[in-house]
Design a protein around this motif. Structure first.
Motif, PDB file in Angstrom:
ATOM      1  N   UNK A  79       0.814  -1.211   0.000  1.00 51.70           N
ATOM      2  CA  UNK A  79       0.000   0.000   0.000  1.00 51.70           C
ATOM      3  C   UNK A  79       0.848   1.262   0.000  1.00 51.70           C
ATOM      4  N   UNK A  80       2.065   1.164   0.491  1.00 49.42           N
ATOM      5  CA  UNK A  80       2.955   2.322   0.513  1.00 49.42           C
ATOM      6  C   UNK A  80       3.343   2.771  -0.896  1.00 49.42           C
ATOM      7  N   UNK A  81       3.141   1.922  -1.873  1.00 44.28           N
ATOM      8  CA  UNK A  81       3.491   2.250  -3.264  1.00 44.28           C
ATOM      9  C   UNK A  81       2.269   2.828  -3.973  1.00 44.28           C
ATOM     10  N   UNK A  82       1.772   3.936  -3.470  1.00 46.83           N
ATOM     11  CA  UNK A  82       0.571   4.565  -3.989  1.00 46.83           C
ATOM     12  C   UNK A  82       0.636   4.940  -5.450  1.00 46.83           C
ATOM     13  N   UNK A  83       1.842   5.213  -5.964  1.00 45.65           N
ATOM     14  CA  UNK A  83       1.959   5.595  -7.365  1.00 45.65           C
ATOM     15  C   UNK A  83       1.515   4.469  -8.291  1.00 45.65           C
ATOM     16  N   UNK A  84       1.671   3.218  -7.852  1.00 47.95           N
ATOM     17  CA  UNK A  84       1.221   2.084  -8.656  1.00 47.95           C
ATOM     18  C   UNK A  84      -0.304   2.006  -8.672  1.00 47.95           C
ATOM     19  N   UNK A  85      -0.933   2.235  -7.527  1.00 50.61           N
ATOM     20  CA  UNK A  85      -2.393   2.226  -7.459  1.00 50.61           C
ATOM     21  C   UNK A  85      -2.981   3.369  -8.275  1.00 50.61           C
ATOM     22  N   UNK A  86      -2.346   4.534  -8.225  1.00 52.59           N
ATOM     23  CA  UNK A  86      -2.794   5.672  -9.031  1.00 52.59           C
ATOM     24  C   UNK A  86      -2.667   5.361 -10.518  1.00 52.59           C
ATOM     25  N   UNK A  87      -1.565   4.730 -10.909  1.00 52.13           N
ATOM     26  CA  UNK A  87      -1.335   4.392 -12.316  1.00 52.13           C
ATOM     27  C   UNK A  87      -2.371   3.383 -12.802  1.00 52.13           C
ATOM     28  N   UNK A  88      -2.705   2.391 -11.967  1.00 51.84           N
ATOM     29  CA  UNK A  88      -3.702   1.403 -12.381  1.00 51.84           C
ATOM     30  C   UNK A  88      -5.083   2.040 -12.476  1.00 51.84           C
ATOM     31  N   UNK A  89      -5.435   2.908 -11.543  1.00 53.55           N
ATOM     32  CA  UNK A  89      -6.728   3.588 -11.595  1.00 53.55           C
ATOM     33  C   UNK A  89      -6.844   4.426 -12.868  1.00 53.55           C
ATOM     34  N   UNK A  90      -5.757   5.107 -13.250  1.00 49.82           N
ATOM     35  CA  UNK A  90      -5.745   5.896 -14.476  1.00 49.82           C
ATOM     36  C   UNK A  90      -5.943   4.997 -15.693  1.00 49.82           C
ATOM     37  N   UNK A  91      -5.226   3.878 -15.743  1.00 48.32           N
ATOM     38  CA  UNK A  91      -5.357   2.939 -16.866  1.00 48.32           C
ATOM     39  C   UNK A  91      -6.783   2.401 -16.955  1.00 48.32           C
ATOM     40  N   UNK A  92      -7.395   2.112 -15.818  1.00 49.15           N
ATOM     41  CA  UNK A  92      -8.774   1.614 -15.823  1.00 49.15           C
ATOM     42  C   UNK A  92      -9.744   2.685 -16.323  1.00 49.15           C
ATOM     43  N   UNK A  93      -9.583   3.916 -15.833  1.00 52.50           N
ATOM     44  CA  UNK A  93     -10.469   5.010 -16.266  1.00 52.50           C
ATOM     45  C   UNK A  93     -10.343   5.283 -17.757  1.00 52.50           C
ATOM     46  N   UNK A  94      -9.111   5.219 -18.262  1.00 48.67           N
ATOM     47  CA  UNK A  94      -8.867   5.503 -19.679  1.00 48.67           C
ATOM     48  C   UNK A  94      -8.985   4.266 -20.553  1.00 48.67           C
ATOM     49  N   UNK A  95      -9.353   3.137 -19.941  1.00 46.81           N
ATOM     50  CA  UNK A  95      -9.588   1.872 -20.647  1.00 46.81           C
ATOM     51  C   UNK A  95      -8.399   1.484 -21.520  1.00 46.81           C
ATOM     52  N   UNK A  96      -7.232   1.452 -20.895  1.00 39.64           N
ATOM     53  CA  UNK A  96      -6.001   1.077 -21.589  1.00 39.64           C
ATOM     54  C   UNK A  96      -5.700  -0.407 -21.395  1.00 39.64           C
ATOM     55  N   UNK A  97      -5.041  -0.993 -22.386  1.00 37.53           N
ATOM     56  CA  UNK A  97      -4.544  -2.370 -22.267  1.00 37.53           C
ATOM     57  C   UNK A  97      -5.619  -3.361 -21.872  1.00 37.53           C
ATOM     58  N   UNK A  98      -5.358  -4.111 -20.796  1.00 39.27           N
ATOM     59  CA  UNK A  98      -6.301  -5.149 -20.365  1.00 39.27           C
ATOM     60  C   UNK A  98      -7.613  -4.572 -19.875  1.00 39.27           C
ATOM     61  N   UNK A  99      -7.665  -3.288 -19.587  1.00 38.91           N
ATOM     62  CA  UNK A  99      -8.887  -2.652 -19.093  1.00 38.91           C
ATOM     63  C   UNK A  99      -9.759  -2.124 -20.231  1.00 38.91           C
ATOM     64  N   UNK A 100      -9.390  -2.377 -21.484  1.00 40.11           N
ATOM     65  CA  UNK A 100     -10.113  -1.835 -22.631  1.00 40.11           C
ATOM     66  C   UNK A 100     -11.458  -2.517 -22.858  1.00 40.11           C
ATOM     67  N   UNK A 101     -11.605  -3.745 -22.426  1.00 34.36           N
ATOM     68  CA  UNK A 101     -12.838  -4.487 -22.670  1.00 34.36           C
ATOM     69  C   UNK A 101     -13.645  -4.614 -21.392  1.00 34.36           C
ATOM     70  N   UNK A 102     -14.958  -4.631 -21.540  1.00 33.03           N
ATOM     71  CA  UNK A 102     -15.827  -4.863 -20.398  1.00 33.03           C
ATOM     72  C   UNK A 102     -15.762  -6.325 -19.980  1.00 33.03           C
ATOM     73  N   UNK A 103     -16.137  -6.583 -18.747  1.00 26.74           N
ATOM     74  CA  UNK A 103     -16.210  -7.957 -18.268  1.00 26.74           C
ATOM     75  C   UNK A 103     -15.019  -8.345 -17.423  1.00 26.74           C
ATOM     76  N   UNK A 104     -14.947  -9.621 -17.101  1.00 26.32           N
ATOM     77  CA  UNK A 104     -13.843 -10.089 -16.246  1.00 26.32           C
ATOM     78  C   UNK A 104     -12.514 -10.031 -17.006  1.00 26.32           C
ATOM     79  N   UNK A 105     -11.590  -9.290 -16.461  1.00 25.59           N
ATOM     80  CA  UNK A 105     -10.289  -9.140 -17.113  1.00 25.59           C
ATOM     81  C   UNK A 105      -9.432 -10.358 -16.846  1.00 25.59           C
TER      82      UNK A 105
END
Length: 76
Positions: free
Chosen positions: A43-69
């Motif tokens: 949890x101390x590595x907040x920059x990784x959580x922020x980066x994943x949240x951004x990727x999910x919001x912008x639907x990048x990579x594995x987050x581009x499709x709906x449903x179970x990733x």
């Protein structure tokens, strides 16, 4: 450059890969681009959580499709 900072509970080395030319963190770039998903990230590595949240919001990579990733732990 590789910086090792510990081991996981399976005895695998944990570390970060840094690009020498601009000190870019390769793992963080993969998460930000949606090409890697967090699993047991401290949890101390907040920059990784922020980066994943951004990727999910912008639907990048594995987050581009709906449903179970297809993260490795769900795939197995």
């Amino acid at each position: 450059r590789v910086s090792i900072y510990g081991q996981d509970h399976y005895g695998r080395m944990l570390g970060e890969i840094e690009r020498l030319r601009d000190a870019g963190n390769c793992g963080l770039r993969m998460v930000r681009g949606g090409y890697a998903a967090l699993w047991q990230c401290p949890l101390a590595r907040g920059e990784y959580y922020d980066a994943q949240a951004l990727a999910q919001r912008q639907r990048r990579g594995i987050w581009a499709q709906d449903g179970p990733w297809r993260t490795p732990w769900l795939y197995r």
